[in-house]
Enzyme design. Structure first.
Site, PDB file in Angstrom:
ATOM      1  N   LYS A  72       0.800  -1.232   0.000  1.00 18.79           N
ATOM      2  CA  LYS A  72       0.000   0.000   0.000  1.00 18.79           C
ATOM      3  C   LYS A  72       0.836   1.287   0.000  1.00 18.79           C
ATOM      4  O   LYS A  72       0.351   2.338  -0.396  1.00 18.79           O
ATOM      5  CB  LYS A  72      -0.945   0.011   1.214  1.00 18.79           C
ATOM      6  N   ASP A 102     -10.001   2.757   2.706  1.00 19.00           N
ATOM      7  CA  ASP A 102     -10.101   2.029   3.982  1.00 19.00           C
ATOM      8  C   ASP A 102     -10.810   2.871   5.052  1.00 19.00           C
ATOM      9  O   ASP A 102     -11.698   2.387   5.749  1.00 19.00           O
ATOM     10  CB  ASP A 102      -8.707   1.645   4.504  1.00 19.00           C
TER      11      ASP A 102
HETATM   12  P1  NAP Z   1       0.211  -2.543   9.786  1.00 19.32           P
HETATM   13  O1  NAP Z   1       0.375  -1.343   8.954  1.00 19.32           O
HETATM   14  O2  NAP Z   1       1.228  -3.606   9.772  1.00 19.32           O
HETATM   15  O3  NAP Z   1      -0.016  -2.032  11.297  1.00 19.32           O
HETATM   16  C1  NAP Z   1      -0.171  -2.921  12.365  1.00 19.32           C
HETATM   17  C2  NAP Z   1      -0.047  -2.187  13.681  1.00 19.32           C
HETATM   18  O4  NAP Z   1      -0.155  -3.147  14.727  1.00 19.32           O
HETATM   19  C3  NAP Z   1       1.287  -1.472  13.893  1.00 19.32           C
HETATM   20  O5  NAP Z   1       1.071  -0.379  14.737  1.00 19.32           O
HETATM   21  C4  NAP Z   1       2.111  -2.541  14.597  1.00 19.32           C
HETATM   22  O6  NAP Z   1       3.143  -2.012  15.396  1.00 19.32           O
HETATM   23  C5  NAP Z   1       1.051  -3.140  15.497  1.00 19.32           C
HETATM   24  N1  NAP Z   1       1.401  -4.505  15.869  1.00 19.32           N
HETATM   25  C6  NAP Z   1       1.708  -5.529  15.057  1.00 19.32           C
HETATM   26  N2  NAP Z   1       1.974  -6.638  15.770  1.00 19.32           N
HETATM   27  C7  NAP Z   1       1.836  -6.284  17.074  1.00 19.32           C
HETATM   28  C8  NAP Z   1       2.007  -6.957  18.299  1.00 19.32           C
HETATM   29  N3  NAP Z   1       2.360  -8.248  18.326  1.00 19.32           N
HETATM   30  N4  NAP Z   1       1.804  -6.277  19.448  1.00 19.32           N
HETATM   31  C9  NAP Z   1       1.445  -4.976  19.428  1.00 19.32           C
HETATM   32  N5  NAP Z   1       1.281  -4.275  18.297  1.00 19.32           N
HETATM   33  C10 NAP Z   1       1.466  -4.921  17.134  1.00 19.32           C
HETATM   34  O7  NAP Z   1      -1.151  -3.305   9.423  1.00 19.32           O
HETATM   35  P2  NAP Z   1      -2.532  -2.656   8.947  1.00 19.32           P
HETATM   36  O8  NAP Z   1      -2.595  -2.659   7.466  1.00 19.32           O
HETATM   37  O9  NAP Z   1      -2.768  -1.392   9.681  1.00 19.32           O
HETATM   38  O10 NAP Z   1      -3.572  -3.773   9.434  1.00 19.32           O
HETATM   39  C11 NAP Z   1      -3.812  -3.934  10.801  1.00 19.32           C
HETATM   40  C12 NAP Z   1      -5.032  -4.845  11.035  1.00 19.32           C
HETATM   41  O11 NAP Z   1      -6.179  -4.293  10.426  1.00 19.32           O
HETATM   42  C13 NAP Z   1      -4.861  -6.239  10.440  1.00 19.32           C
HETATM   43  O12 NAP Z   1      -5.466  -7.161  11.319  1.00 19.32           O
HETATM   44  C14 NAP Z   1      -5.626  -6.147   9.143  1.00 19.32           C
HETATM   45  O13 NAP Z   1      -6.118  -7.397   8.730  1.00 19.32           O
HETATM   46  C15 NAP Z   1      -6.775  -5.230   9.544  1.00 19.32           C
HETATM   47  N6  NAP Z   1      -7.350  -4.479   8.408  1.00 19.32           N
HETATM   48  C16 NAP Z   1      -8.660  -4.734   8.129  1.00 19.32           C
HETATM   49  C17 NAP Z   1      -9.258  -4.051   7.101  1.00 19.32           C
HETATM   50  C18 NAP Z   1     -10.715  -4.319   6.808  1.00 19.32           C
HETATM   51  O14 NAP Z   1     -11.162  -4.009   5.698  1.00 19.32           O
HETATM   52  N7  NAP Z   1     -11.479  -4.844   7.755  1.00 19.32           N
HETATM   53  C19 NAP Z   1      -8.546  -3.129   6.338  1.00 19.32           C
HETATM   54  C20 NAP Z   1      -7.201  -2.877   6.667  1.00 19.32           C
HETATM   55  C21 NAP Z   1      -6.613  -3.573   7.713  1.00 19.32           C
HETATM   56  P3  NAP Z   1       4.574  -1.600  14.755  1.00 19.32           P
HETATM   57  O15 NAP Z   1       4.305  -0.433  13.887  1.00 19.32           O
HETATM   58  O16 NAP Z   1       5.416  -1.329  15.920  1.00 19.32           O
HETATM   59  O17 NAP Z   1       5.012  -2.809  13.940  1.00 19.32           O
END
Ligand code: NAP
Length: 282
Positions: free
Chosen positions: A71, A107
């Site tokens: 993205k 999103d």
């Molecule tokens: P991302 O950019 O990788 O962000 C994930 C966030 O969670 C970051 O702040 C990361 O911290 C934190 N994180 C990851 N592992 C962790 C852990 N073990 N403990 C604490 N914090 C943790 O991912 P994203 O694209 O935002 O997606 C995040 C979630 O939203 C996913 O579950 C995804 O499937 C969901 N999502 C759903 C939709 C939907 O349409 N429903 C759309 C988009 C995303 P760091 O930055 O320190 O790594």
């Protein structure tokens, strides 16, 4: 529906894409909207992304969704990026128009539409966001644009949280309050971390639920499992809970509107939501 010599090509780029729901969702939307399109899943590793994305352009793709982990990277391959996507810093929808490629982010507005469907408005609300990745940026920006009063963000990487705070204060009327303090009360709490989803099903992104009451709305971007530990704990405190399924469906419909260059009727959103829910539960 048959494909024809005029069928337009759309798809999703991700890595991995084996479990993406986007082809099914967009097939359902296009059939209902009576549009002659084909929508495929394209897997591209980070190393292959540039080459494969340029190949899709060459082959005449009309538009694409972009998912994890591309993205941010995709922004290097576009001619113009919509201002909201630029501020969010991520693009999940790209399309070709008159030989140029444009990028958008649906999103955040998808998340907002899910709230709206549940008659929840962000206006004047105090928000707590858990996590500070791409999803958090999109959701925070959309809530701030929707009139949220303030944001606190709890994340393991503080600089990322502060970067969202700066973006919000620069472009919207909302206030950034940093880390939540013990006595802070929140109207809406959103989990944007993957905690609660495979392989972290047994993890909860929040330890203390004493600030959650029957007046709190707790949202999770995760929709599989349908109810994460976070939502289960919030429900026990009497909170209204909302998972990420509505966001998934609505970001797709907003992307489709960009692809087609036209607005779809409001009734379309709830009809597709219901049909896709039936499909999802099969
Ligand atoms: P991302 O950019 O990788 O962000 C994930 C966030 O969670 C970051 O702040 C990361 O911290 C934190 N994180 C990851 N592992 C962790 C852990 N073990 N403990 C604490 N914090 C943790 O991912 P994203 O694209 O935002 O997606 C995040 C979630 O939203 C996913 O579950 C995804 O499937 C969901 N999502 C759903 C939709 C939907 O349409 N429903 C759309 C988009 C995303 P760091 O930055 O320190 O790594």
């Amino acid at each position: 529906m048959f494909t024809t010599a005029k069928t337009k090509l759309f798809g999703v780029f991700g890595y991995p894409v084996g479990h993406t729901m986007s082809p099914k969702l967009h097939s359902m939307i296009s059939e209902k909207a009576n549009k002659d399109i084909a929508y495929l899943a394209f897997e591209a590793s980070p190393d292959d992304f540039g080459r494969k994305f340029e190949a899709a352009k060459e082959l005449g793709a009309s538009g694409l969704n972009i998912t994890v982990p591309h993205k941010i990277r995709v922004m290097d391959y576009l001619d113009e990026i919509d201002s909201a996507a630029e501020r969010i810093g991520a693009v999940n929808t790209v399309l070709e128009k008159d030989g140029k490629w444009y990028g958008f982010n649906t999103d955040g507005i998808g998340f907002l539409k899910g709230l709206e469907m549940n008659r929840i408005s962000p206006e004047g609300k105090n928000i707590l966001i858990l996590g500070a990745g791409g999803g958090a940026r999109a959701v925070a920006y959309a809530l701030a644009e929707g009139g949220a009063e303030s944001f606190s963000i709890e994340a393991r990487t503080q600089e990322k949280a502060d970067s969202i705070g700066k973006m919000i204060e620069k472009y919207t009327e909302s206030r950034y309050c940093g880390l939540p303090r013990d006595n802070d009360a929140f109207d809406i709490i959103v989990n944007t971390t993957p905690l609660g989803m495979h392989p972290h099903e047994d993890k909860n992104p929040m330890e203390d639920f004493s600030r959650v009451t029957s007046d709190t709305v707790c949202c999770d971007l995760i929709y599989s499992p349908w109810e994460t530990l976070f939502l289960q704990a919030a429900k026990k405190r009497g909170a209204k809970v909302l998972n990420g399924f509505a966001m998934l469906v609505f970001q797709g419909i907003f992307a489709f509107e960009h692809f087609m260059g036209e607005k779809l009727p409001d009734s379309f959103f709830s009809e597709i939501y219901d049909s896709f829910m039936n499909e999802f539960r099969k």
